[in-house]
Design a protein around this motif. Structure first.
Motif, PDB file in Angstrom:
ATOM      1  N   UNK A 135      50.266  -6.686  43.101  1.00 51.30           N
ATOM      2  CA  UNK A 135      51.109  -5.746  42.640  1.00 51.30           C
ATOM      3  C   UNK A 135      50.157  -4.488  42.341  1.00 51.30           C
ATOM      4  N   UNK A 136      48.768  -4.719  42.487  1.00 53.58           N
ATOM      5  CA  UNK A 136      47.869  -3.444  42.654  1.00 53.58           C
ATOM      6  C   UNK A 136      47.847  -2.759  43.612  1.00 53.58           C
ATOM      7  N   UNK A 137      48.534  -3.174  45.040  1.00 48.25           N
ATOM      8  CA  UNK A 137      48.620  -2.491  46.250  1.00 48.25           C
ATOM      9  C   UNK A 137      49.589  -1.246  46.118  1.00 48.25           C
ATOM     10  N   UNK A 138      50.800  -1.747  45.402  1.00 53.06           N
ATOM     11  CA  UNK A 138      51.731  -0.681  44.891  1.00 53.06           C
ATOM     12  C   UNK A 138      51.476   0.123  44.214  1.00 53.06           C
ATOM     13  N   UNK A 139      50.832  -0.248  42.978  1.00 52.18           N
ATOM     14  CA  UNK A 139      50.249   0.743  41.864  1.00 52.18           C
ATOM     15  C   UNK A 139      49.325   1.704  42.647  1.00 52.18           C
ATOM     16  N   UNK A 140      48.602   1.430  43.516  1.00 53.54           N
ATOM     17  CA  UNK A 140      47.735   2.271  44.067  1.00 53.54           C
ATOM     18  C   UNK A 140      48.280   3.335  44.861  1.00 53.54           C
ATOM     19  N   UNK A 141      49.703   2.590  45.765  1.00 49.32           N
ATOM     20  CA  UNK A 141      50.407   3.575  46.485  1.00 49.32           C
ATOM     21  C   UNK A 141      51.090   4.798  45.367  1.00 49.32           C
ATOM     22  N   UNK A 142      51.541   4.340  44.247  1.00 52.31           N
ATOM     23  CA  UNK A 142      52.234   5.148  43.251  1.00 52.31           C
ATOM     24  C   UNK A 142      51.496   6.338  42.865  1.00 52.31           C
ATOM     25  N   UNK A 143      50.122   5.835  42.653  1.00 49.17           N
ATOM     26  CA  UNK A 143      48.922   6.709  42.093  1.00 49.17           C
ATOM     27  C   UNK A 143      49.023   7.880  43.200  1.00 49.17           C
ATOM     28  N   UNK A 144      49.058   7.445  44.550  1.00 49.87           N
ATOM     29  CA  UNK A 144      49.071   8.488  45.639  1.00 49.87           C
ATOM     30  C   UNK A 144      50.120   9.127  45.662  1.00 49.87           C
ATOM     31  N   UNK A 145      51.201   8.960  44.986  1.00 50.16           N
ATOM     32  CA  UNK A 145      52.286   9.812  45.030  1.00 50.16           C
ATOM     33  C   UNK A 145      53.700   9.136  45.771  1.00 50.16           C
ATOM     34  N   UNK A 146      53.304   7.745  46.148  1.00 48.53           N
ATOM     35  CA  UNK A 146      54.646   7.217  46.699  1.00 48.53           C
ATOM     36  C   UNK A 146      55.541   6.904  45.771  1.00 48.53           C
ATOM     37  N   UNK A 147      56.976   6.969  46.196  1.00 49.72           N
ATOM     38  CA  UNK A 147      58.037   6.331  45.350  1.00 49.72           C
ATOM     39  C   UNK A 147      58.236   5.052  45.885  1.00 49.72           C
ATOM     40  N   UNK A 148      59.201   4.469  45.124  1.00 48.53           N
ATOM     41  CA  UNK A 148      59.475   2.935  45.575  1.00 48.53           C
ATOM     42  C   UNK A 148      59.961   2.730  46.840  1.00 48.53           C
ATOM     43  N   UNK A 149      60.891   3.581  47.437  1.00 50.57           N
ATOM     44  CA  UNK A 149      61.159   3.362  48.773  1.00 50.57           C
ATOM     45  C   UNK A 149      60.062   3.552  49.546  1.00 50.57           C
ATOM     46  N   UNK A 150      59.154   4.494  49.681  1.00 44.06           N
ATOM     47  CA  UNK A 150      57.820   4.661  50.478  1.00 44.06           C
ATOM     48  C   UNK A 150      57.249   3.640  50.130  1.00 44.06           C
TER      49      UNK A 150
END
Length: 274
Positions: free
Chosen positions: A165-180
């Motif tokens: 899940x850390x990979x998705x958390x890092x993506x969300x910190x960079x501004x990515x939404x769920x779909x991205x």
């Protein structure tokens, strides 16, 4: 010690060879019968090849409209497989990563439908399609399975849960939404399970028989499996042509499995299934 183990090993190998022969013989019989001429079928033993090999069965098969059945099957299989893959990915990701009330209960209730035989729901499904005016239509043929299957959603959910899940958390910190996040992070890491789900969907829909037989009656909507089962010659069942059709239907699945079996084994191992 070696001598004492030899009889046991020999017995095991004999059983394996016997099982292999039983498994391979139907395919060999299909291949040999498909290339026999009209007079060679009953003049030779089933395991004897017809000499010289004949393609007359294939000519009769395609002269009867088999090419249309093949094209319809390819289109229907591609459409249902694409729909199952899209909706199963979305549902599997929701069950694996999203938090909402009753998520686990809903997942296990949905998964429990795997225990219900397909034949039990066949009549209710037909009545639904009849009420909607979808009998003998492409929509009626594809609608019951195009929105995903419990098994595909289960496989995808289990695989998505193995991705940190850390990979998705890092993506969300960079501004990515769920779909991205799903399309840029999760799916590129999920190639084995995506190939597995696609392979299983292709095999299941390519071999589908009972539902297409019930829901369609027009010649232009007849699929491969139904066309082979209903194929008849001038004086009865043309076994050579039936075997030729079976060989054509079988060949793509064998090629598909040979090319993608390593992905299937890898994904099943990762999801924890035996």
């Amino acid at each position: 010690m070696t001598r004492s183990r030899f009889p046991v090993s020999l017995l095991c190998y004999l059983i394996l060879v016997g099982g292999c022969v039983l498994a391979v013989f139907p395919y060999l019989l299909t291949l040999l019968t498909a290339f026999k001429g009209p007079g060679q079928l009953f003049a030779t033993a089933p395991w004897e090849p017809g000499l010289p090999p004949s393609t007359a069965a294939f000519e009769r098969l395609f002269a009867s409209g088999f090419g249309g059945y093949l094209l319809s099957t390819v289109l229907v299989t591609a459409g249902i497989t694409a729909g199952q893959l899209v909706f199963a990915v979305l549902a599997g990701y929701a069950f694996a990563r999203l938090s909402f009330p009753g998520r686990d209960a809903l997942f296990w209730v949905y998964l429990s439908t795997l225990m219900v035989p397909a034949v039990v729901t066949m009549i209710p499904l037909y009545l639904m399609m009849q009420k909607l005016g979808l009998v003998d239509t492409w929509a009626g043929l594809m609608l019951p399975t195009i929105l995903g299957t419990p098994y595909a959603i289960f496989l995808l959910r289990q695989f998505f849960r193995t991705i940190p899940a850390d990979l998705e958390d890092a993506a969300r910190i960079d501004g990515a939404g769920r779909i991205r996040t799903l399309f840029s992070i999760v799916l590129p890491l999920s190639k084995p399970i995506l190939v597995t789900v696609t392979t299983l969907a292709v095999v299941a829909n390519w071999n589908s028989f009972l539902w297409p037989l019930i829901i369609t009656s027009s010649e232009d909507k007849r699929l491969l499996s139904v066309g082979i089962a209903l194929f008849k010659g001038e004086i009865g069942v043309d076994y050579n042509a039936v075997m030729a059709g079976s060989l054509i239907a079988l060949a793509p699945l064998l090629v598909l499995f040979v090319f993608f079996q390593r992905f299937v084994v890898r994904s099943v191992a990762v999801t924890g299934l035996k």
